[in-house]
Every structure is written in C-alpha cells, then in structure tokens.
Design a protein around this motif. Structure first.
Motif: not given
Ligand SMILES: Cc1cc2nc3c(=O)[nH]c(=O)nc-3n(C[C@H](O)[C@H](O)[C@H](O)COP(=O)(O)OP(=O)(O)OC[C@H]3O[C@@H](n4cnc5c(N)ncnc54)[C@H](O)[C@@H]3O)c2cc1C
Ligand code: FES
Length: 262
Positions: A71-83, A114-119, A143-144
């Motif tokens: 995943f990509k860190v895009v907001g609060r939930g993903t930031k917490l998940l990365a930690e 992008g993160m569509g590579i995940a599945p 990707a970019r």
C-alpha cells in the motif's frame, strides 16, 4: 466461500519506496481461502480512531500461511498502518469480494498501475501455478518513476515473467502510459485483459478493449465502510442503469458492465 475475522500477527514491514509499504501477516486461514482480486479489511488500531477498517487487495499469499498487502501511505489510516511493529496483532476480515475469473494464461494480459499493481502479483502467481513453465501471461506495470516501480518488479520476475514497464517520467521502460504499451501489443480477440489502477487508466483500457473486441476485467476502488454489502457506501454505477456494490458484487467487474463516463 469462507471468510474469517482474525487477529493476526504482523511478521514483517518493508518500505519498498517512499511511502510504499509491504506488510506480511501470519494469516493462514485467510491466505488459504483467498483468490486473486479479493481483499481484506484491516482494523488499524484497536480503539476508535480511525474507527473504520481500511480495504486492501491481497498482494500475495504463501503456503506457509503468510499474506501480504502492498500500500501507499495516503492518509491517517495508512500512516498508522505503516508504523505498526512486527510482532503486534491486527484484526483482519477476509477474504472479501469477488475476484478475477481466470482464463487461459497465454491469452491473459495483466495491467497494473500504481498501487493497482498490488493484486496483480497474486493473479500472476495463480496463472503461473496453473501452467508452469509453458505458458505465461503478459504483464504490463506502470508507475510514476523508477523508484516506485523497480522494487515491485522482483515478485513478477521471481515467477519467471518478463514485465513490460512504463513510467510517467521515462526513468524505467516506456516513457508514457501503460495503455500505450497495451495498444502496441495489438492483442488478438480471445485475449482477456485483467486490470487494476487509477480510474482514468482503467477507463482508457476499457475503451481500448471495446474497440479491439477484447474481454476486460477491472478491479475498482471505492471508499468502503463495511466491506460486506451492509452499508451501501461503495456503490458503482452500471452501464445498464442502477448500481452495484464494489465490496460484494466486485471489486472485480467485467469492464463493459460499468458506466465509465461519470
Ligand atoms: C477493494 C479495495 C482494495 C484496495 N487495495 C489497495 C491496495 O492494495 N493498496 C493501496 O495502497 N490502496 C488500496 N486501496 C485503497 C486504500 O483502501 C485507501 O488508500 C485507504 O483506505 C486510505 O486510508 P487512509 O486512512 O490512509 O486515508 P484517508 O485519510 O481515509 O484518505 C486519504 C485520501 O485517500 C483517499 N481514499 C480513501 N479511501 C480510499 C479508497 N478506498 N480508494 C481510493 N482512495 C481512497 C481519500 O479520498 C483521500 O484523498 C484499496 C481500496 C479498495 C476499495
Ligand atoms: S462497503 Fe459497505 S456496502 Fe460496500
């Protein structure tokens, strides 16, 4: 179809590129039941903030019971998940939704942006498991830039697959869009394109596949609250009128069944 709500241990966190993170969980029940294109809902913290689980495609499973998300860190939930630290436990709900319908591997073209590579890695590995080593799907990933794309190629290369790469800045592979690469392949009718990525990318792929009379399955991302068809929060408009639930009718749809003009 079996679904589980389990507290599972985070085994490993890998930062693959800036803000791009891969997590490995020990989740044998979910991993064994999962199909490519399905997703899990993750409760990021035990308390109320953020309250809602977040949806993530299943990136890879292994026979040792591990399950990965990317995943990509895009907001609060993903930031917490990365930690979250290895050894901590998180609640996972899944596998959820309807995944890709697999056809012939040698007539399959996987396109991830992008993160569509995940599945796409999970899908590629299932195709390879069916038929190794004679037939292999075609894989196009975009990707970019090189920094974002390069760390994601290894999983596909480990399967023995050649990846056609595209980057927005030309730092790796084709300088431009995955759709340019797809167009250049001039796939024959009988092929199926399997795609996940930003909506404009999938709309362009749908358009191209319609023109070329090629079947196309897309995995769509919407905001999801429950992930199980109960909250009506994930409606996607259908070409025939009305709406489908991305979480329970999808997230994978025949692209021609969706309304792309909104
Ligand atoms: C079925 C499904 C599978 C997904 N798989 C992946 C995956 O494999 N890897 C990955 O990086 N992301 C994936 N997503 C998107 C991921 O769920 C969101 O990025 C995540 O929920 C954002 O949480 P947040 O709290 O960090 O962001 P928030 O603070 O909630 O929002 C931050 C930004 O992200 C946008 N956003 C929030 N939720 C979504 C969403 N569901 N889809 C698109 N944009 C959103 C918001 O509009 C906002 O601009 C998937 C989504 C779905 C529905
Ligand atoms: S997310 Fe609740 S109905 Fe789909």
């Amino acid at each position: 179809m079996s679904q589980f709500q389990k507290k599972v241990e985070l085994v490993r966190t890998e930062v693959l590129a800036r803000d791009v993170v891969r997590l490995t969980f020990d989740a044998p029940d979910i991993a064994a039941a999962a199909l490519p294109g399905q997703f899990v809902m993750i409760q990021i913290v035990p308390g109320q903030d953020p309250l809602l689980r977040r949806p993530f495609s299943i990136h890879q499973t292994s026979s040792d019971g591990s399950l990965q998300i990317l995943f990509k860190v895009v907001g609060r939930g993903t930031k917490l998940l990365a930690e979250v630290k290895a050894g901590e436990q998180l609640s996972l709900l899944g596998p959820l939704g309807k995944g890709f319908v697999l056809g012939d591997p040698d007539k399959a073209c996987l396109v991830g942006g992008g993160m569509g590579i995940a599945p796409m890695l999970f899908l590629a590995s299932r195709f390879c498991r069916q038929t190794q080593p004679v037939q292999a799907p075609t894989v196009i990933l975009g990707a970019r830039n090189r920094q974002e794309l390069e760390p994601l190629l290894a999983g596909f290369q480990n399967l023995g697959l050649e990846v056609l790469a595209a980057t927005d800045d030309g730092s790796l592979g084709h300088h431009g869009l995955v759709t340019d690469v797809l167009k250049g392949l001039s796939l024959a009718p009988g092929f199926t394109v399997y795609s996940c990525g930003p909506r404009p990318m999938m709309a362009a792929i749908n358009h191209l596949c319609l023109q070329e009379k090629i079947s196309c399955q897309v995995s769509v991302e919407t905001v999801m609250a429950c992930g199980m068809g109960a909250c009506l929060g994930c409606a996607v408009p259908l070409k025939a009128g009305g709406y489908a639930h991305a979480c329970s009718d999808g997230p994978v749809f025949e692209s021609g069944d969706l309304l792309w003009s909104l």
